[in-house]
Scaffold this motif. Structure first.
Motif, PDB file in Angstrom:
ATOM      1  N   SER A 280      48.965  13.546  26.616  1.00 12.92           N
ATOM      2  CA  SER A 280      47.751  13.315  27.389  1.00 12.92           C
ATOM      3  C   SER A 280      47.074  14.612  27.818  1.00 12.92           C
ATOM      4  O   SER A 280      45.863  14.767  27.679  1.00 12.92           O
ATOM      5  CB  SER A 280      48.089  12.470  28.612  1.00 12.92           C
ATOM      6  OG  SER A 280      46.977  12.324  29.443  1.00 12.92           O
ATOM      7  N   THR A 281      47.841  15.530  28.336  1.00 12.27           N
ATOM      8  CA  THR A 281      47.239  16.735  28.919  1.00 12.27           C
ATOM      9  C   THR A 281      46.994  17.853  27.918  1.00 12.27           C
ATOM     10  O   THR A 281      46.055  18.625  28.081  1.00 12.27           O
ATOM     11  CB  THR A 281      48.118  17.281  30.061  1.00 12.27           C
ATOM     12  OG1 THR A 281      49.413  17.589  29.551  1.00 12.27           O
ATOM     13  CG2 THR A 281      48.216  16.284  31.204  1.00 12.27           C
ATOM     14  N   ARG A 282      47.837  17.938  26.874  1.00  9.89           N
ATOM     15  CA  ARG A 282      47.717  19.072  25.944  1.00  9.89           C
ATOM     16  C   ARG A 282      47.443  18.649  24.503  1.00  9.89           C
ATOM     17  O   ARG A 282      47.466  19.501  23.609  1.00  9.89           O
ATOM     18  CB  ARG A 282      49.011  19.893  25.976  1.00  9.89           C
ATOM     19  CG  ARG A 282      49.320  20.501  27.330  1.00  9.89           C
ATOM     20  CD  ARG A 282      50.533  21.390  27.245  1.00  9.89           C
ATOM     21  NE  ARG A 282      51.588  20.736  26.487  1.00  9.89           N
ATOM     22  CZ  ARG A 282      52.826  20.532  26.900  1.00  9.89           C
ATOM     23  NH1 ARG A 282      53.195  20.974  28.061  1.00  9.89           N
ATOM     24  NH2 ARG A 282      53.715  19.914  26.156  1.00  9.89           N
ATOM     25  N   ASP A 283      47.215  17.361  24.265  1.00 14.05           N
ATOM     26  CA  ASP A 283      47.037  16.871  22.890  1.00 14.05           C
ATOM     27  C   ASP A 283      48.179  17.337  21.992  1.00 14.05           C
ATOM     28  O   ASP A 283      47.975  17.712  20.834  1.00 14.05           O
ATOM     29  CB  ASP A 283      45.703  17.336  22.294  1.00 14.05           C
ATOM     30  CG  ASP A 283      44.508  16.766  23.020  1.00 14.05           C
ATOM     31  OD1 ASP A 283      44.637  15.683  23.611  1.00 14.05           O
ATOM     32  OD2 ASP A 283      43.446  17.410  22.998  1.00 14.05           O
ATOM     33  N   CYS A 284      49.384  17.292  22.520  1.00  9.72           N
ATOM     34  CA  CYS A 284      50.553  17.846  21.834  1.00  9.72           C
ATOM     35  C   CYS A 284      51.022  16.929  20.700  1.00  9.72           C
ATOM     36  O   CYS A 284      51.637  15.889  20.935  1.00  9.72           O
ATOM     37  CB  CYS A 284      51.680  18.076  22.843  1.00  9.72           C
ATOM     38  SG  CYS A 284      53.152  18.798  22.110  1.00  9.72           S
ATOM     39  N   GLU A 285      50.718  17.347  19.474  1.00  9.10           N
ATOM     40  CA  GLU A 285      51.112  16.565  18.309  1.00  9.10           C
ATOM     41  C   GLU A 285      52.623  16.550  18.114  1.00  9.10           C
ATOM     42  O   GLU A 285      53.188  15.575  17.625  1.00  9.10           O
ATOM     43  CB  GLU A 285      50.427  17.108  17.052  1.00  9.10           C
ATOM     44  CG  GLU A 285      48.942  16.845  17.056  1.00  9.10           C
ATOM     45  CD  GLU A 285      48.248  17.364  15.808  1.00  9.10           C
ATOM     46  OE1 GLU A 285      48.904  17.513  14.760  1.00  9.10           O
ATOM     47  OE2 GLU A 285      47.034  17.611  15.895  1.00  9.10           O
TER      48      GLU A 285
END
Length: 196
Positions: free
Chosen positions: A15-20
Motif C-alpha cells: 500500500s505505502t511503497r507499491d512494493c512488488e
C-alpha cells in the motif's frame, strides 16, 4: 499460511511503497490455501486459479486504499469466496450455497513439528477418517484446524450461525474419535484434535 501480523506487514508495504516484492511474497505464501478454498466452491482448477488471480489483481489495483486489517486472513478468504460466487454466476452454475454439495481434501491435521512425529500409518488412518467426514463437517474442520480460524470467523465466512459451526465441529471430532477409538488407542492424538 502467514500470520495476520505478517500479512498486514506485506499489505502495508504494498500500500505505502507499491512494493512488488511484498506483493509477490504475499501471493506465493497464500496462493495454495486460497486456491484450495476456491476449489471447494468451483470444483474447477482453471476457475479456482482465475479466482485467486482476480483476487490478487484486485488487491494490487486497490492497493492505495488498503488499510491495516484486524484479521487479514479472514478478509482474503471472504474475498476468495465472493470471487468464487461471482465466477459461479458468470458460469451460469447454481449460485446458492449448499455446503454439502462442495468437496474438500484436507492436506494435514498436524500443524507443528511435535505433531508431525506421529507414524505414517497413524497419520493415514487419521486422514482417512477426516476425509470420510460429510462435506460441511470437513470444510469447517479444515478452516478451524488447518487455517486456524475461530468459530465466529468460520460462521461469518460461510454464512452460518456460530452454533451450527460448533455443532458441525463436534460432529467432526466425534466421528474421527469413533473411527479411530482415540481415547483408548491414542490419547495424545485425542488431545491434539480436541483442541479448539
Amino acid at each position: 499460511m502467514l500470520s495476520n501480523v505478517e500479512i498486514n506487514n506485506l499489505l502495508e508495504a504494498i500500500s505505502t511503497r507499491d512494493c512488488e516484492k511484498s506483493y509477490k511474497a504475499l501471493f506465493v505464501s497464500l496462493h495454495e490455501s486460497l486456491y484450495s478454498f476456491a476449489f471447494t466452491f468451483l470444483k474447477s482448477s482453471e476457475d479456482s486459479e482465475e479466482v485467486v488471480s482476480d483476487l490478487f489483481i484486485n488487491l494490487w489495483m486497490k492497493r492505495k486504499n488498503l488499510k491495516r486489517l484486524d484479521n487479514p486472513k479472514l478478509y482474503l478468504l471472504i474475498g476468495t469466496k465472493n470471487f468464487a460466487l461471482n465466477r459461479l454466476k458468470l458460469n451460469k452454475r447454481k449460485a446458492s450455497l449448499q455446503l454439502d454439495d462442495f468437496s474438500m481434501h484436507l492436506e494435514s491435521v498436524f500443524f507443528n513439528p511435535e505433531e508431525l512425529a506421529i507414524s505414517a500409518e497413524l497419520t493415514q488412518k487419521i486422514m482417512d477418517a477426516v476425509n470420510a467426514l460429510p462435506p460441511k463437517c470437513k470444510i469447517i474442520f479444515k478452516l478451524i484446524k488447518e487455517e486456524s480460524l475461530k468459530y465466529h470467523e468460520v460462521s461469518e465466512l460461510l454464512d452460518l450461525s456460530v452454533k451450527t459451526v460448533e455443532s458441525q465441529m463436534a460432529i467432526a471430532l466425534r466421528r474421527i474419535r469413533q473411527c479411530l477409538e482415540f481415547k483408548h488407542e491414542f490419547p495424545e492424538i485425542h488431545s491434539i484434535l480436541a483442541k479448539k
